[in-house]
Design a protein around this motif. Structure first.
Motif, mmCIF file in Angstrom:
data_model
loop_
_atom_site.group_PDB
_atom_site.id
_atom_site.type_symbol
_atom_site.label_atom_id
_atom_site.label_comp_id
_atom_site.label_asym_id
_atom_site.label_seq_id
_atom_site.Cartn_x
_atom_site.Cartn_y
_atom_site.Cartn_z
ATOM 1 N N ALA A 187 1.514 -1.305 -0.185
ATOM 2 C CA ALA A 187 -0.059 -0.272 -0.128
ATOM 3 C C ALA A 187 0.644 1.124 -0.302
ATOM 4 C CB ALA A 187 -1.220 0.240 1.557
ATOM 5 N N ALA A 188 0.326 1.950 -0.791
ATOM 6 C CA ALA A 188 1.212 3.679 -0.731
ATOM 7 C C ALA A 188 -0.157 4.639 -0.406
ATOM 8 C CB ALA A 188 2.233 3.784 -1.981
ATOM 9 N N TRP A 189 0.035 5.366 0.088
ATOM 10 C CA TRP A 189 -0.505 6.431 0.826
ATOM 11 C C TRP A 189 -0.637 7.698 -0.281
ATOM 12 C CZ3 TRP A 189 -4.232 6.748 4.341
ATOM 13 C CH2 TRP A 189 -4.208 5.869 5.144
ATOM 14 N N SER A 190 -1.505 8.241 -0.945
ATOM 15 C CA SER A 190 -1.497 9.377 -1.268
ATOM 16 C C SER A 190 -1.094 11.012 -0.877
ATOM 17 C CB SER A 190 -2.693 9.861 -1.871
ATOM 18 O OG SER A 190 -3.863 10.067 -1.595
ATOM 19 N N GLY A 240 1.837 -4.006 -13.185
ATOM 20 C CA GLY A 240 2.211 -3.068 -12.500
ATOM 21 C C GLY A 240 2.673 -3.412 -10.820
ATOM 22 N N TYR A 241 3.850 -3.175 -10.174
ATOM 23 C CA TYR A 241 3.713 -3.055 -9.506
ATOM 24 C C TYR A 241 4.672 -2.145 -8.342
ATOM 25 C CZ TYR A 241 8.289 -5.061 -9.763
ATOM 26 O OH TYR A 241 9.993 -5.340 -10.403
ATOM 27 N N ALA A 242 5.003 -1.831 -6.789
ATOM 28 C CA ALA A 242 5.165 -0.702 -6.505
ATOM 29 C C ALA A 242 5.441 0.168 -6.425
ATOM 30 C CB ALA A 242 6.548 -1.079 -6.287
ATOM 31 N N PRO A 243 3.607 0.679 -6.517
ATOM 32 C CA PRO A 243 3.148 2.199 -6.674
ATOM 33 C C PRO A 243 3.706 3.035 -5.750
ATOM 34 C CG PRO A 243 1.629 1.244 -5.822
ATOM 35 C CD PRO A 243 2.949 -0.616 -6.385
ATOM 36 N N ARG A 244 3.926 4.914 -6.531
ATOM 37 C CA ARG A 244 4.734 5.723 -5.545
ATOM 38 C C ARG A 244 3.856 6.999 -6.122
ATOM 39 N NH1 ARG A 244 5.721 1.730 -3.246
ATOM 40 N NH2 ARG A 244 7.894 1.048 -2.771
ATOM 41 N N TRP A 245 3.612 7.773 -5.274
ATOM 42 C CA TRP A 245 3.313 8.905 -5.774
ATOM 43 C C TRP A 245 3.754 9.910 -5.805
ATOM 44 C CZ3 TRP A 245 -2.768 9.379 -6.679
ATOM 45 C CH2 TRP A 245 -3.277 8.177 -6.436
ATOM 46 N N ARG A 250 -0.171 14.265 -8.232
ATOM 47 C CA ARG A 250 -0.444 14.093 -9.723
ATOM 48 C C ARG A 250 -0.775 13.413 -10.369
ATOM 49 N NH1 ARG A 250 -0.805 19.200 -14.054
ATOM 50 N NH2 ARG A 250 -2.210 17.604 -15.643
ATOM 51 N N HIS A 251 0.744 12.359 -10.198
ATOM 52 C CA HIS A 251 1.442 10.998 -10.781
ATOM 53 C C HIS A 251 1.222 9.920 -10.405
ATOM 54 C CE1 HIS A 251 2.316 14.586 -13.411
ATOM 55 N NE2 HIS A 251 2.447 13.926 -14.684
ATOM 56 N N LEU A 252 1.645 9.172 -9.922
ATOM 57 C CA LEU A 252 1.708 7.980 -9.777
ATOM 58 C C LEU A 252 2.952 7.465 -11.134
ATOM 59 C CD1 LEU A 252 0.463 5.962 -7.665
ATOM 60 C CD2 LEU A 252 -0.473 4.778 -8.893
#
Length: 350
Positions: A187-190, A240-245, A250-252
């Motif tokens: 999990a990655a927080w906005s 996809g994996y390792a999402p980072r805000w 605005r971007h991910l």
């Protein structure tokens, strides 16, 4: 017109205590604002260097360095700020909040993992999760304001990893998403704390739950207010994996295992994305203003390779080599300074 423009949300809330020293300050308005008229009337006391930005109709202030611990701050917005429609803020807007002491969150290891916190000044340790049914914490992420913790929780029978939320003191633990026959992790927080990006992998139940070979990862988003979750891309073939805000929300960025690092402009639409070829599979580090990404990539000579740093500007197509042309060194783990003026990294000479 007589009521004037109204603020719909203040963050941190008035009289909040134990606020994270890395919090941002937000003032949300019910209509589009005349930005200069708002910015020149905004103040934080004691005076702290920071940067102003906008997310839609929300003014966002981010400190250049972490705020002082256990300190009261006063925020004010003087009357006279105007909306784009000419409505005026009739009265001064002012509130206070108080920061808390920094704490360290960690996960125990063993057959059943739990979350604990330690106070650096006293070294006192407190267990936050109290699962006694065999559930085990998989991973965790702290919200930007430090008030909530998102974590993956393995079911006792190993049939899924659900996504959970709890308050930072360990109270109000509740399941946010039931991920039946799937793993919901990473999990990655906005930055505004309203959404989570996470990895979701379907489990091959015929091979035996969590340990039986999860499928490929896809990036999903969930809105905390509604708990509605959707894939970032409707096309199920997009992995996809390792999402980072990005810090401005605005971007991910996430790693596309078929091609490299992909950057999505969430405001414009997820189908409009940019691909940065990359062979290593690490997202790297966002610049504080959200306008650049520092990455690590590989370069090969025959059967040997080395890693080097690159900087990608979102506003252009240029990819700058930060390591230089020398072959034979391994550079990695880039991290931007809070001011955005420098990047630290590891360097290993072969």
């Amino acid at each position: 017109d007589q009521v004037g423009v109204q603020a719909s949300e203040l963050v941190p809330g008035p009289d909040s205590v134990d606020v994270s020293t890395q919090t941002e300050i937000r003032v949300a308005f019910g209509e589009q604002m005349d930005k200069p008229s708002v910015e020149r009337r905004f103040e934080v006391a004691p005076s702290v260097e920071g940067a102003l930005a906008w997310r839609g109709n929300t003014l966002v202030w981010r400190p250049k360095n972490p705020l002082a611990a256990d300190t009261s701050y006063a925020v004010s917005l003087a009357a006279g700020a105007q909306s784009a429609q000419g409505h005026v803020l009739q009265d001064d807007l002012a509130w206070t909040f108080r920061t808390g002491q920094p704490r360290v969150l960690f996960m125990s290891v063993g057959d059943v993992a739990q979350l604990h916190e330690v106070e650096p000044e006293t070294s006192s340790v407190r267990q936050l999760t109290q699962f006694r049914d065999g559930s085990s914490v998989w991973d965790f992420a702290v919200s930007p304001d430090g008030r909530q913790i998102a974590f993956g929780l393995v079911r006792p029978d190993g049939s899924a990893v659900d996504l959970w939320l709890m308050d930072a003191d360990g109270s109000a633990a509740r399941r946010l998403l039931a991920c039946d026959e799937s793993q919901c992790t990473g999990a990655a927080w906005s930055p505004d704390g309203r959404r989570l990006a996470y990895e979701r992998r379907e489990l091959n139940v015929d091979l035996g739950a969590v340990g039986g070979g999860p499928g490929p990862s896809r990036v999903w988003l969930v809105h905390l207010g509604s708990a509605v979750s959707n894939r970032l891309f409707q096309d199920t073939q997009k992995l996809g994996y390792a999402p980072r805000w990005s810090p401005d929300g605005r971007h991910l960025a996430y790693f596309d295992p078929q091609s490299g690092v992909r950057i999505v402009d969430v405001e414009v639409g997820v189908e409009d994305s940019r691909l940065i070829p990359n062979q290593l599979g690490e997202i790297g580090s966002w610049s504080p203003d959200g306008q650049a990404l520092a990455l690590v990539d590989l370069i090969f000579e025959g059967e040997t390779h080395s890693s080097y740093l690159v900087q990608v500007e979102l506003g252009g197509d240029t990819i700058q080599n930060l390591s230089g042309e020398e072959f034979g060194a391994n550079d990695g783990s880039p991290a931007w300074s809070p001011t955005g003026e420098s990047v630290s990294y590891t360097h290993l000479t072969l």
